[in-house]
Design a protein around this motif. Sequence first.
Motif, PDB file in Angstrom:
ATOM      1  N   THR A  26      26.756  48.171   9.301  1.00  0.00           N
ATOM      2  CA  THR A  26      27.364  47.063   8.563  1.00  0.00           C
ATOM      3  C   THR A  26      26.760  46.959   7.167  1.00  0.00           C
ATOM      4  O   THR A  26      27.481  46.816   6.173  1.00  0.00           O
ATOM      5  CB  THR A  26      27.174  45.741   9.322  1.00  0.00           C
ATOM      6  N   ARG A 124      36.194  42.731   9.782  1.00  0.00           N
ATOM      7  CA  ARG A 124      37.403  42.635  10.618  1.00  0.00           C
ATOM      8  C   ARG A 124      37.796  43.982  11.220  1.00  0.00           C
ATOM      9  O   ARG A 124      38.112  44.075  12.402  1.00  0.00           O
ATOM     10  CB  ARG A 124      38.591  42.113   9.800  1.00  0.00           C
ATOM     11  N   TYR A 125      37.808  45.023  10.402  1.00  0.00           N
ATOM     12  CA  TYR A 125      38.414  46.268  10.850  1.00  0.00           C
ATOM     13  C   TYR A 125      37.410  47.360  11.189  1.00  0.00           C
ATOM     14  O   TYR A 125      37.722  48.243  11.973  1.00  0.00           O
ATOM     15  CB  TYR A 125      39.417  46.756   9.810  1.00  0.00           C
ATOM     16  N   TRP A 126      36.225  47.330  10.625  1.00  0.00           N
ATOM     17  CA  TRP A 126      35.221  48.327  10.987  1.00  0.00           C
ATOM     18  C   TRP A 126      34.369  47.805  12.141  1.00  0.00           C
ATOM     19  O   TRP A 126      34.137  48.499  13.113  1.00  0.00           O
ATOM     20  CB  TRP A 126      34.347  48.660   9.783  1.00  0.00           C
ATOM     21  N   GLU A 127      33.899  46.556  12.007  1.00  0.00           N
ATOM     22  CA  GLU A 127      33.092  45.953  13.072  1.00  0.00           C
ATOM     23  C   GLU A 127      33.966  45.363  14.178  1.00  0.00           C
ATOM     24  O   GLU A 127      33.457  44.959  15.212  1.00  0.00           O
ATOM     25  CB  GLU A 127      32.186  44.869  12.503  1.00  0.00           C
ATOM     26  N   ASP A 128      35.273  45.260  13.944  1.00  0.00           N
ATOM     27  CA  ASP A 128      36.239  44.780  14.922  1.00  0.00           C
ATOM     28  C   ASP A 128      35.946  43.357  15.396  1.00  0.00           C
ATOM     29  O   ASP A 128      36.054  43.045  16.570  1.00  0.00           O
ATOM     30  CB  ASP A 128      36.316  45.736  16.118  1.00  0.00           C
ATOM     31  N   SER A 130      36.787  39.259  15.415  1.00  0.00           N
ATOM     32  CA  SER A 130      37.974  38.410  15.311  1.00  0.00           C
ATOM     33  C   SER A 130      37.932  37.680  13.970  1.00  0.00           C
ATOM     34  O   SER A 130      36.907  37.656  13.286  1.00  0.00           O
ATOM     35  CB  SER A 130      38.001  37.392  16.459  1.00  0.00           C
ATOM     36  N   THR A 134      34.535  36.604  12.043  1.00  0.00           N
ATOM     37  CA  THR A 134      34.347  37.032  10.655  1.00  0.00           C
ATOM     38  C   THR A 134      34.107  35.822   9.763  1.00  0.00           C
ATOM     39  O   THR A 134      33.246  35.855   8.876  1.00  0.00           O
ATOM     40  CB  THR A 134      35.569  37.834  10.160  1.00  0.00           C
ATOM     41  N   ARG A 172      46.456  44.952  11.318  1.00  0.00           N
ATOM     42  CA  ARG A 172      46.489  44.276  12.633  1.00  0.00           C
ATOM     43  C   ARG A 172      47.640  43.333  12.637  1.00  0.00           C
ATOM     44  O   ARG A 172      48.002  42.736  11.721  1.00  0.00           O
ATOM     45  CB  ARG A 172      45.212  43.500  12.865  1.00  0.00           C
TER      46      ARG A 172
END
Length: 172
Positions: A26, A124-128, A130, A134, A172
Amino acid sequence: MGAQKTARDEEFRAFAGSAWSRLLRTAYLLAGERYGAEDLVQQSLERAYVAWGRVRAADDPHAYVRRILINEHARRFRRRLTEHLVHDVPDRPAPAGDDPDDRAVLLTALGALPPRQRQAVVLRYWEDLSEAQTAVAMGCSVGTVKSQAAKGLAKLRAASSLNGMTSAGGGR
């Protein structure tokens, strides 16, 4: 007191060891280079150690330390340090069929995003995470996360360097 401190130190040491690679990934995506990311994680873990009583009592200690990391990054940005993404994201195996050239182009485009948009996209998109997670990590509202992520993804999709890639910035 000595045995209690030793137990506390061991507990923190175990936490730091298990969280290191995730925090480093991160931090790398936020800071843009490995050595700065390592410094950022170390500073964040130092702060977490000082506040370990509050951290371990939190519902999600990892989220608490991730928030410390984001705050540390924001402090650095306020000091106007230059960030440059290099193309070796640590501790993240490349998916099957992943083209290293595509990854380099994507990381360069990600590095061109403003810091808040980059934070939103990375979390949001790398660590996934919500939208709510976030928002907590960034210290803002869910609406701000949606807005910053949407703007960041739009910039990634519009980047001329990404036009030849098979998938840019997935949504998403």
